[in-house]
Design an enzyme around this catalytic site. Structure first.
Site, short mmCIF file in Angstrom:
data_model
loop_
_atom_site.label_atom_id
_atom_site.label_comp_id
_atom_site.label_asym_id
_atom_site.label_seq_id
_atom_site.Cartn_x
_atom_site.Cartn_y
_atom_site.Cartn_z
N LYS A 125 -9.14 -34.71 -0.75
CA LYS A 125 -9.79 -33.94 -1.50
C LYS A 125 -11.20 -33.95 -1.05
O LYS A 125 -11.74 -34.98 -0.74
CB LYS A 125 -9.69 -34.40 -3.00
CG LYS A 125 -9.94 -33.22 -4.11
CD LYS A 125 -8.54 -32.44 -4.30
CE LYS A 125 -8.89 -31.24 -5.10
NZ LYS A 125 -7.80 -30.34 -5.43
N ASP A 165 -10.06 -25.24 -4.72
CA ASP A 165 -9.83 -25.79 -6.01
C ASP A 165 -11.01 -24.96 -6.67
O ASP A 165 -11.37 -23.92 -6.32
CB ASP A 165 -10.14 -27.30 -5.96
CG ASP A 165 -9.85 -28.01 -7.06
OD1 ASP A 165 -8.53 -28.11 -7.22
OD2 ASP A 165 -10.61 -28.25 -7.96
P1 NDP Z 1 -11.21 -21.55 -10.74
O1 NDP Z 1 -12.50 -22.19 -10.14
O2 NDP Z 1 -10.65 -20.33 -10.12
O3 NDP Z 1 -11.09 -21.40 -12.24
C1 NDP Z 1 -11.32 -22.75 -13.14
C2 NDP Z 1 -11.40 -22.27 -14.70
O4 NDP Z 1 -11.77 -23.41 -15.38
C3 NDP Z 1 -12.53 -21.41 -14.82
O5 NDP Z 1 -11.89 -20.36 -15.92
C4 NDP Z 1 -13.59 -22.10 -15.49
O6 NDP Z 1 -14.59 -21.63 -16.47
C5 NDP Z 1 -12.81 -23.24 -16.27
N1 NDP Z 1 -13.62 -24.27 -16.34
C6 NDP Z 1 -14.43 -25.03 -15.67
N2 NDP Z 1 -14.91 -26.08 -16.13
C7 NDP Z 1 -14.62 -25.90 -17.58
C8 NDP Z 1 -14.96 -26.68 -18.39
N3 NDP Z 1 -15.81 -27.79 -18.63
N4 NDP Z 1 -14.30 -26.55 -19.73
C9 NDP Z 1 -13.41 -25.48 -19.93
N5 NDP Z 1 -13.15 -24.58 -18.85
C10 NDP Z 1 -13.79 -24.96 -17.71
O7 NDP Z 1 -10.39 -22.99 -10.35
P2 NDP Z 1 -8.66 -23.21 -10.43
O8 NDP Z 1 -7.98 -22.15 -11.08
O9 NDP Z 1 -8.52 -23.15 -8.95
O10 NDP Z 1 -8.37 -24.63 -10.81
C11 NDP Z 1 -8.24 -24.87 -12.12
C12 NDP Z 1 -7.64 -26.25 -12.27
O11 NDP Z 1 -6.18 -26.26 -11.58
C13 NDP Z 1 -8.43 -27.33 -11.74
O12 NDP Z 1 -8.08 -28.39 -12.53
C14 NDP Z 1 -7.57 -27.65 -10.16
O13 NDP Z 1 -7.86 -28.75 -9.74
C15 NDP Z 1 -6.16 -27.15 -10.61
N6 NDP Z 1 -5.54 -26.97 -9.35
C16 NDP Z 1 -5.82 -25.85 -8.48
C17 NDP Z 1 -4.97 -25.34 -7.46
C18 NDP Z 1 -5.16 -24.02 -6.88
O14 NDP Z 1 -4.46 -23.98 -5.88
N7 NDP Z 1 -6.39 -23.43 -6.97
C19 NDP Z 1 -3.81 -26.16 -6.94
C20 NDP Z 1 -3.57 -27.37 -8.05
C21 NDP Z 1 -4.42 -27.60 -9.04
P3 NDP Z 1 -16.17 -21.19 -15.93
O15 NDP Z 1 -15.90 -19.96 -15.02
O16 NDP Z 1 -16.84 -20.95 -17.03
O17 NDP Z 1 -16.53 -22.21 -14.92
#
Ligand code: NDP
Length: 443
Positions: A125, A165
């Site tokens: 990572k 991510d």
């Molecule tokens: P994105 O950047 O596309 O989206 C992240 C989301 O989480 C946004 O809506 C963001 O809001 C919100 N967020 C970030 N920080 C916080 C916080 N402190 N409190 C509440 N909401 C928050 O990321 P992903 O959708 O790709 O990833 C989301 C999760 O899924 C992560 O934990 C990631 O590790 C996991 N994941 C992702 C994968 C992938 O393929 N993308 C694969 C497996 C796991 P804001 O816009 O305000 O920051």
């Protein structure tokens, strides 16, 4: 036989400031204690002491010039955790909260997750404390180019294959790939999540969210039910959340909430995903803008959605976003299943509370493995210089997710903890990696 308590103390001593990493290790050790009870011969000192120590940790300076011509400096990370079963594989996170503890916890989880997919991928990572929010495309590009100018020497299609991510989507992967190609003069599958015009795979964008729903569906079917007419409360509004919402809706559920780091929206009529996509994917706006188009919906600032009554909760934002009080609220409102789209979104006390109250709990390292599984499929397509159809990749993804569920269920049962999928996931993930590590000797 390894005394896991002693080993945990060693890990703590070595990583005194790494709260998230220690949390991830403790959770895995809880499951390994189950192996200690049932098959102590399968816990091997030589393996365990190496398993908790990353093979390599790289920390580097990332200087870049902002739109005002001012020099900015961020910190870059890549933790190459374990390559026993394949090249390191795992995403890059660009978020101001990123530090070595967060990258190590994510890398550690990735080792087990990748093992569960059955594809030949080790765990790694990386990321940076750079915040893409509010930056221009030019600033993001200059940052990505600087980041890759150091990272390129540590990665490669058969060495380490990063992906997206939080904060790293198609735009960032494009800039990173372009810079890698320019430096190495080599067009190769060194990153996944690429655009379709330059080696990306169909379904990769949807894969984590769709995969989460395929896993959840398999779990519900195993209990004689499915998504039809279920109310789903979902957090996040990024890549994972959007496609989890889409698939849950396609499978007949009503998704009523989404969120970002500022607050959450509740639409009792069911989320209109086109509006969310327009806000988030097109304009990079805030989730609160949803209520401008849907006055029947409400926006709550500074809160998470877990108090909204639901059958199924899908945390899809960030680590530790669902705590004990949230779990109590969910149970009080009759939740049936909590399935993680994010990595480690549920705190340990909340997990225990859910399990004690017979809530079906799917740990992220199993239920969100669809993203990396599809990345594995992207690597295969790149290696054979072919592109598979959407239907083909989607079917493979679904088959993998159902098979991960079956593995978690069967392993949990075999080790005397039926319906505790977290135990099944950790044990099954561990056993495969441990066998490969043993076979390869002291490396
Ligand atoms: P994105 O950047 O596309 O989206 C992240 C989301 O989480 C946004 O809506 C963001 O809001 C919100 N967020 C970030 N920080 C916080 C916080 N402190 N409190 C509440 N909401 C928050 O990321 P992903 O959708 O790709 O990833 C989301 C999760 O899924 C992560 O934990 C990631 O590790 C996991 N994941 C992702 C994968 C992938 O393929 N993308 C694969 C497996 C796991 P804001 O816009 O305000 O920051």
């Amino acid at each position: 036989m390894t005394d896991l308590k002693v080993l945990y103390e060693t890990v703590k001593k070595r990583n005194p400031n790494d709260a998230e990493f220690l949390q991830a290790v403790e959770e895995v050790f809880e499951s390994l204690n189950v192996i200690a009870d049932v098959h102590p011969e399968k816990l091997d000192d030589d393996v365990l002491y190496r398993l908790v120590e990353p093979e390599r940790q790289i920390i580097f300076r990332v200087p870049w010039i902002d739109d005002q011509g001012k020099m900015q400096v961020n910190r870059g990370f890549r933790v190459q955790f374990n390559s026993a079963i394949g090249p390191y594989k795992g995403g890059l996170r660009f978020h101001p909260s990123v530090n070595i503890s967060i990258i190590k916890f994510l890398g550690f989880e990735q080792v087990f997750k990748n093992s569960l997919t059955t594809l030949p991928m080790g765990g790694g990572k990386g990321g940076s404390d750079f915040d893409p929010k509010g930056k221009s495309d030019g600033e993001v590009m200059r940052f990505c180019q600087s980041f890759m100018t150091e990272l390129y020497r540590h990665i490669g299609a058969n060495t380490d294959v990063p992906a997206g991510d939080i904060g790293v989507g198609a735009r960032e992967i494009g800039y990173l790939f372009g810079q890698y190609k320019r430096i190495q003069n080599e067009f190769t599958g060194v990153l996944t999540g690429k655009g379709l015009s330059y080696g990306g795979s169909l379904v990769r964008t949807e894969a984590t969210g769709y995969g989460l729903c395929y896993f959840t569906e398999a779990m519900l079917k195993d209990k004689g039910t499915d998504f039809t007419d279920k109310t789903v409360v979902l957090s996040g509004s990024g890549n994972v959340a959007i496609y989890a919402c889409q698939k849950a809706q396609q499978l007949g559920a009503k998704v009523v909430t989404m969120s970002d780091s500022n607050g959450f929206i509740y639409d009792p009529n069911g989320i209109d995903l086109d509006t969310v996509k327009e806000i988030k994917e097109v304009r990079r706006g805030r989730i609160k803008e949803y209520v401008e188009k849907h006055p029947e919906a409400t926006y709550t600032e500074g809160a998470r959605p877990w108090a909204i009554p639901c059958d199924i909760a899908l945390p899809c934002a960030i680590q530790n976003e669902l705590g004990l009080d949230d779990a109590k609220e969910l149970v009080k409102n009759g939740v049936m299943a909590v399935c993680e789209g994010a990595n480690m979104p549920t705190t340990p006390d909340a997990i225990h509370y859910l399990l004690e109250n017979k809530v079906l709990y799917a740990p992220g390292k199993a239920s969100n493995a669809g993203g990396v599984a599809c990345s594995g499929l992207e690597m295969s397509q790149n290696a054979e210089h072919l592109s598979w159809t959407f239907e083909d990749v989607d079917k493979k993804l679904k088959d993998i997710m159902v098979s991960i569920f079956n593995t978690c269920r069967d392993t949990a049962k075999e080790y005397g903890h039926p319906d505790q999928y977290v135990v099944g996931a950790n044990i099954a993930g561990y056993l495969k990696v441990a066998e490969a590590m043993k076979a390869q000797g002291c490396v």
